[in-house]
Design an enzyme around this catalytic site. Structure first.
Site, PDB file in Angstrom:
ATOM      1  N   TYR A 197       0.837  -1.201   0.000  1.00 41.09           N
ATOM      2  CA  TYR A 197       0.000   0.000   0.000  1.00 41.09           C
ATOM      3  C   TYR A 197       0.876   1.256   0.000  1.00 41.09           C
ATOM      4  O   TYR A 197       0.694   2.152  -0.842  1.00 41.09           O
ATOM      5  CB  TYR A 197      -0.916  -0.018   1.232  1.00 41.09           C
ATOM      6  CG  TYR A 197      -1.861   1.170   1.306  1.00 41.09           C
ATOM      7  CD1 TYR A 197      -3.055   1.191   0.579  1.00 41.09           C
ATOM      8  CD2 TYR A 197      -1.563   2.277   2.104  1.00 41.09           C
ATOM      9  CE1 TYR A 197      -3.916   2.275   0.643  1.00 41.09           C
ATOM     10  CE2 TYR A 197      -2.417   3.366   2.171  1.00 41.09           C
ATOM     11  CZ  TYR A 197      -3.592   3.358   1.439  1.00 41.09           C
ATOM     12  OH  TYR A 197      -4.448   4.430   1.508  1.00 41.09           O
ATOM     13  N   LYS A 241       1.066   3.975  -3.054  1.00 36.51           N
ATOM     14  CA  LYS A 241       0.592   5.356  -2.893  1.00 36.51           C
ATOM     15  C   LYS A 241       1.724   6.360  -3.148  1.00 36.51           C
ATOM     16  O   LYS A 241       1.472   7.451  -3.662  1.00 36.51           O
ATOM     17  CB  LYS A 241      -0.024   5.552  -1.497  1.00 36.51           C
ATOM     18  CG  LYS A 241      -1.364   4.815  -1.316  1.00 36.51           C
ATOM     19  CD  LYS A 241      -2.436   5.342  -2.266  1.00 36.51           C
ATOM     20  CE  LYS A 241      -3.804   4.727  -1.991  1.00 36.51           C
ATOM     21  NZ  LYS A 241      -4.858   5.250  -2.887  1.00 36.51           N
TER      22      LYS A 241
END
Ligand SMILES: C[S@@+](CC[C@H](N)C(=O)[O-])C[C@H]1O[C@@H](n2cnc3c(N)ncnc32)[C@H](O)[C@@H]1O
Length: 481
Positions: free
Chosen positions: A387, A391
């Site tokens: 993640y 991002k």
């Protein structure tokens, strides 16, 4: 007495009292319908002007005040000036019974004295309703305008401004008729306002107009004549939001719609997208739902084609869909990595590219990607390598596209929320971490989805035209600790 249902709301209580009086005095019939119409008119005016602060000069039973208060937002306020203390005693208990009564603040005494008090306190109003002693209308009006008590775009309503047409009778000696004639003439010669032809027996609407030019630049008169809040409106714009079936995406869809855009609500879960569309319709927002998996290129192209075939253009693209899985880095499977990157980075890129192609042809577009505070810091103690890195990739994607497309009218920015209070973080594994996170957040709370809404509207609007490739971090200060 006629038997009628027990009145429910305070306005009904007043109508009920007057209706009962009607049985005693039939002439009240006209008065009741007139009162009702007056109340409805005032309420409609508040809705139309979206006033938040109202000043009523001359309250009487409080019927007008309560009708207007019903249309005010929850944090709205109406100051009612009334000469007679007994009228406050009559109206206050009725206000206290109404959920809207708390918005009303009755000030008894001569209205002129109350106006002076309010002016000294720097009070300003969006709407002023003058409905008291006619010979003082001109003094109230002058005082309000001279002391800047009417906000820019504010409106003044004047009741009985024709005074049963006596203002038109040349021979009249009626003091009220004469006072209103002088008042009407004064207002029509006042360059600070525009006046509308009186309605009923005279309900004049006076609108404050922008002042004559002192400085002729965009700061003074607004860019293309629009002041800052208007420049953030999105009327006539077409937007889409991915992952809009819930959480941040749903809040973005509502915010863009509230600001005036038509919204395509895109989600993997079509039923959820449809529910959000229904919500938007209830608010008068034009919306369509699109079921799409943005990790699939065919779905992305179908989404863009559907919007263009429905509305012909795409002005605003919010690439918000994302997923998060937790695992220690040494245990992170390639499957988890690929799945996360396929949605968060590859999917966002495909959406940017497909929407960007339309926007570049148009010579205009605003792309807003949802990145994360995890692009800056390593949130802990949960482990989420895929993640965080995906991002961080969204931020670099945003910076690159933002600079590459800027000279062709397409701005690309991203929003990096901190930890948002969405259903996602209430999972069994994450719930125990909330206390730990809170101690890391200077703001002392998690973000609500509503904390992010102004940012998406700003980035979608012309007001942010000079911003591109930017990562707008909204995390209650967490990345600074
Ligand atoms: C026509 S009624 C107001 C009706 C009210 N606006 C409504 O819509 O329900 C006029 C009110 O103005 C009040 N009034 C008259 N002179 C006043 C003054 N100098 N200061 C404050 N109130 C005054 C009267 O007592 C009366 O209650």
């Amino acid at each position: 007495m006629t038997s009628s249902p027990v009145p429910d709301t305070p306005v009904e209580v007043i109508v009920d009292l007057l209706t009962k009086a009607q049985d005693i005095a039939s002439y009240c019939d006209n008065m009741i319908s007139d009162l009702f119409l007056a109340g409805q008119t005032l309420k409609m005016l508040i809705h139309m002007s979206q006033a938040k602060r109202v000043l009523e000069i001359g309250m009487f039973t409080g019927y007008g005040a309560l009708s207007m208060a019903e249309a005010l937002p929850e944090d709205g306020c109406l100051v009612a000036c009334e000469l007679e203390p007994y009228l406050k005693e009559f109206a206050q208990p009725i206000f206290d019974k109404s959920p809207h009564g708390k918005k009303i603040n009755v000030k008894t005494g001569n209205a002129m004295e109350t106006l002076k008090e309010l002016a000294t306190a720097g009070e300003q109003f969006d709407m002023v309703f003058i409905d008291a002693d006619k010979n003082n209308y001109i003094n109230y009006y002058k005082f309000i305008m001279d002391n800047n008590m009417l906000r820019l775009r504010g409106v003044i309503c004047i009741d009985n401004s024709l005074f049963k047409a006596r203002v038109y009778l040349n021979e009249t000696t009626d003091s009220n008729g004469l006072a209103l004639r002088e008042f009407n003439q004064f207002v029509s010669n006042d360059p600070r306002v525009e006046q509308v032809i009186p309605l009923r027996d005279g309900l004049t609407l006076i609108r404050r107009v922008p002042p004559c030019k002192i400085t002729d630049d965009e700061v003074f008169r607004g860019v293309t004549g629009r002041f800052i809040l208007d420049r953030m409106r999105l009327d006539g714009k077409v937007a889409y939001v991915t992952g809009a079936g819930q959480g941040i995406g749903r809040a973005f869809a509502h915010a863009l719609g509230e600001a005036g855009a038509k919204v395509a609500v895109v989600d993997l879960d079509g039923a959820k997208a449809e529910t959000v569309v229904e919500e938007l319709f209830l608010k008068g927002i034009n919306a369509i739902s699109i079921t799409a998996d943005i990790s699939k290129s065919d779905d992305v192209q179908r989404m863009i084609d559907a919007i263009v075939s429905k509305w012909g253009v795409i002005h605003i693209g919010c690439n918000n869909a994302g997923i998060n899985m937790n695992s220690a880095s040494e245990d992170t499977s390639l499957e988890e990595w690929d799945k996360t990157f396929n949605v968060n980075l590859r999917g966002t890129f495909m959406c940017c590219q497909a929407a960007g192609r339309v926007m570049l042809k148009q010579g205009y577009g605003k792309i807003i990607n949802t990145a994360s505070m995890a692009s800056l810091i390593v949130p802990h103690p949960q482990k989420q390598l895929s993640y965080n890195t995906s991002k961080a990739g969204v931020v670099k994607l945003t910076q690159t596209l933002g600079t590459e497309w800027a000279d062709r009218g397409v701005r690309v920015n991203c929003i990096s929320p901190g930890i948002v209070d969405t259903p996602l973080i209430h999972s069994e594994s994450l719930r125990p971490l909330v206390q730990r996170w809170l101690s890391d957040i200077p703001a002392g709370r998690l973000a609500q989805v509503t904390d992010l809404q102004a940012a998406v509207v700003y980035l979608a609007s012309d007001a942010s035209d000079y911003m591109t490739g930017h990562n707008l971090v909204i995390e209650g200060g967490q990345s600074l600790w």
